[in-house]
Design a protein around this motif. Structure first.
Motif, PDB file in Angstrom:
ATOM      1  N   GLY A 121      11.297   2.296   0.946  1.00 34.40           N
ATOM      2  CA  GLY A 121      10.698   1.095   0.379  1.00 34.40           C
ATOM      3  C   GLY A 121      11.240  -0.192   0.966  1.00 34.40           C
ATOM      4  O   GLY A 121      10.874  -1.296   0.521  1.00 34.40           O
ATOM      5  N   ARG A 154       2.420  -0.703  -2.993  1.00 34.79           N
ATOM      6  CA  ARG A 154       2.630   0.008  -4.264  1.00 34.79           C
ATOM      7  C   ARG A 154       1.347  -0.040  -5.095  1.00 34.79           C
ATOM      8  O   ARG A 154       0.622  -1.038  -5.079  1.00 34.79           O
ATOM      9  N   ILE A 160       5.107   3.916  -4.487  1.00 34.20           N
ATOM     10  CA  ILE A 160       4.814   3.650  -3.064  1.00 34.20           C
ATOM     11  C   ILE A 160       3.696   4.586  -2.612  1.00 34.20           C
ATOM     12  O   ILE A 160       3.828   5.824  -2.702  1.00 34.20           O
TER      13      ILE A 160
END
Length: 712
Positions: A121, A154, A160
């Protein structure tokens, strides 16, 4: 471009089915038609709102963008990214990235980048990378530079679901920085202001793609400038020709003059910056202009670049122009210093050489002198030929060691003393003995025993062609023998008894040889045959072979061949002197051509009349007139002075020379690679003549060619 490295640009994917029918569709339409239900994204109507908004955003963006969705990184991209993919589009749409890129996806720096961002992320910014991009309707592939940023997408629940890659193309900035490096390299080898001008104009037109570029430098109380405009046809030959400078007074309304005088740059994004001083329609059409000062302790000038449309001069572009102007100013100052030093050295050198050689009925004489090292220092090589009181011809070629003003000064003293001695008593032994005493005296006065002077000296009797020769430590001349039966010529070194260099108190013996009709003798300095990586004997052998293989024994031809007979470069000066005994009396004529537009046509008419009076074959007349017209045009346009055309006809050949007496203030150089205003002259001379060359003279240069007369 999803995580791809530079190596991907060299990869070709297999042909994809269905490409031709869909190529005309844009990405938005392809996304609408694609069967997404068969992918991890699922049906389009069921997409997460964030994913749909991301897809809508990237499809509308002009910047290359691609979304790698899900664990298998299904690709959705826009039209700008499709151009980057090239042949991979449209088959790549809706497919996992690993399938699109194959094995490369698993190499370091490619798929791993996307996988890391998707797993952690954490966004990632990639440095600049080279990628092959198809441009235009024709699909021309070129290397482009991109900087890429990767960030996660997201869904509404915070999970995600993909990685969005945005690519910013930096090709133009990268190329301009690269071209600045090229500019630095090219300016480093620019010796004269003309050289600097050619480099600067080419840089402005190619790197900034401008419509108008001007390079100006101060010239006393005025300025002179040379410009380039878009649409000008410039071939390779034109690029090598001396630029055509124009002069102008310091007009306060000129942005170029303001920048040069104040040292402050000006940038205009839109308007009429040249309206008050425009000399033609090209300048009146300029709307955006940058004027950069060129200022050093020895130079005032300016560099301007303009566009015919409005143009915002961004900070990065201005910084690049500042850097380029600084490089150009320094190069121009170096060139100005070089021209001043070179001009002084050349004037000193050539003022000590004879401006004209004797003209005899049955003997032809030619000489050539080429400056060695960097052309910025006087040297000690010299030649001379002059008639004695009894009608004989004295001829000499010598070499004073060194490449400085002192060597040139000693050379001038030796040459002047030799003339005085020869006019009193021309016997070689007597002349060399007198020179020996002079050199010894000069060495004693300077308390320098290292004055090293070599000379080969001879006296030619025109009544029977005999030459009495003596050498003071100098290389022996080459004797070229013509075959009376018309077969191949032969050549050999003259066996001159060796003697000590001047100043050592030696004794010199002579040898006698005879020139038969068609024979030639060639004297030369050691710079002709000496090379650092080859023995002297090899250079002598090459020179003898070149003389034997010459198309004729014409002295001008032999001098030209001699300077190029030995391969490799030399740091030494080169001097050659050749004398030929003609088979029969030749006929000659000379015309002074004024620097007027009608000059070439007057030369053509004059030559046509003369050559037909002399019964020259028509094919030779046509070719000779065409070549002479080209040479005359070149001399009038690019030397800017009247030209002298000389024709000399013998039984076996026609020799034509065109001499000028000026170089528009630049360094005097042979223009063998810069003939004709449109670049066709060199090809004509090479195609139509049997041999040709250029000779630098005391004032200007001479270009000549020779055509053999076919047997009747």
């Amino acid at each position: 471009m999803v995580g791809m490295g530079s190596s991907l640009a060299m990869t070709t994917l297999p042909d994809q089915t269905g490409v031709p029918p869909e190529r005309a569709l844009d990405c938005a339409e392809l996304v609408r038609r694609h069967p997404w239900a068969a992918t991890s994204l699922g049906p389009a109507e069921a997409w997460d709102p964030v994913v749909r908004a991301t897809v809508d955003m990237l499809l509308a963006s002009p910047v290359p963008m691609v979304l790698a969705y899900g664990d298998d990184h299904v690709m959705i991209y826009n039209d700008a990214y499709a151009e980057v993919l090239g042949a991979r589009h449209p088959a790549a749409l809706g497919r996992p990235a690993a399938e699109v890129f194959g094995e490369l996806w698993h190499t370091p720096g490619v798929g791993g980048v996307i996988a890391d961002v998707y797993r952690t992320g954490q966004p990632f910014l990639e440095a600049e990378t080279q990628v092959a991009v198809a441009r235009g309707a024709a699909g021309h592939v070129e290397q482009a530079s991109f900087t890429r940023g990767h960030s996660v997408i997201r869904d509404l629940h915070g999970g995600i679901v993909g990685v969005l890659t945005v690519a910013a193309e930096t090709t133009q900035v990268t190329r301009r920085l690269q071209s600045l490096g090229d500019l630095t390299a090219r300016l480093a080898s620019a010796l004269t202001i003309d050289d600097v001008a050619r480099v600067v104009l080419a840089y402005g037109m190619t790197s900034f793609d401008v419509d108008h570029c001007v390079f100006a430098v101060d010239d006393g109380t005025e300025f002179r400038y040379v410009r380039r405009i878009r649409g000008e046809m410039m071939d390779e030959a034109d690029e090598r020709l001396p630029p055509l400078w124009k002069r102008f007074a310091p007009d306060p309304d000129s942005p170029m003059v303001t920048a040069a005088q104040t040292g402050r740059p000006t940038f205009q994004a839109d308007g009429s910056p040249l309206a008050k001083i425009a000399s033609d329609r090209h300048e009146r059409r300029i709307r955006a202009l940058a004027a950069m000062p060129l200022r050093t302790p020895l130079l005032r000038g300016a560099l301007t670049m303009g566009y015919r449309t409005a143009h915002t001069w961004l900070p990065a572009e201005r910084a690049l122009l500042y850097a380029a102007a600084e490089l150009v100013a320094q190069a121009a100052e170096r060139a100005r210093r070089f021209e001043a030093q070179h001009g002084t050295a050349q004037l000193l050198q050539r003022s000590m050489l004879p401006e004209h050689l004797p003209e005899l009925d049955r003997f032809r004489i030619a000489a050539r002198y080429d400056v060695g090292v960097d052309g910025n220092a006087a040297g000690g090589d010299f030649y001379d030929a002059f008639e004695l009181s009894d009608g004989r011809l004295a001829m000499v070629l010598g070499d004073v060691a060194g490449h400085d003003v002192r060597a040139a000064a000693v050379m001038g003293q030796v040459r002047a003393a030799l003339r005085a001695l020869a006019l009193t008593d021309p016997a070689p032994g007597t002349v060399l003995a007198g020179l020996d005493r002079l050199v010894g005296s000069l060495g004693a006065e300077s308390r320098n025993e290292e004055i090293f002077v070599t000379v080969v000296y001879g006296v030619l009797d025109p009544t029977d062609g005999t030459i009495t020769l003596a050498s003071a430590g100098h290389p022996p001349p080459v004797l070229r023998r013509a075959d009376p039966e018309g077969g191949p010529a032969s050549a050999e070194l003259v066996l001159v008894p060796p003697g000590a260099p001047l100043g050592l108190g030696g004794r010199w013996r002579t040898t006698v040889l005879q020139l038969e009709p068609g024979d030639s003798i060639l004297m030369f300095s050691d710079g002709v045959v000496e090379r650092r990586d080859r023995p002297l004997s090899a250079g002598l052998a090459d020179l003898v072979a070149a003389a034997a293989g010459a198309t004729s024994g014409d002295p001008r031809n032999l001098c030209s061949l001699a300077t190029a007979a030995v391969s490799g470069s030399t740091d030494d000066d080169v001097a050659v002197l050749a004398v030929e005994r003609a088979v029969a009396l030749s006929r000659s004529a000379t015309m002074l051509v004024p620097a007027e537009p009608t000059g070439p046509s007057r030369v053509r008419q004059w030559m046509s009349t003369r050559l037909r009076e002399w019964s020259v074959p028509e094919p030779v007349i046509g070719a000779a007139i065409l070549c002479t017209s080209e040479l005359t045009t070149n001399a009038l346009l690019h030397a800017g002075t009247p030209a002298q055309v000389h024709i000399d006809l013998s039984a076996e050949r026609l020799l034509v020379s065109v001499a000028d007496t000026g170089t528009r203030g630049s360094v005097t150089r042979a223009r063998t690679d810069a003939l004709s205003s449109r670049g066709r002259g060199l090809g004509l001379i090479e195609e139509l003549s049997d041999t040709w060359g250029t000779d630098p003279t005391v004032r200007g240069s001479t270009v000549w060619f020779e055509m053999l007369i076919p047997p009747r």
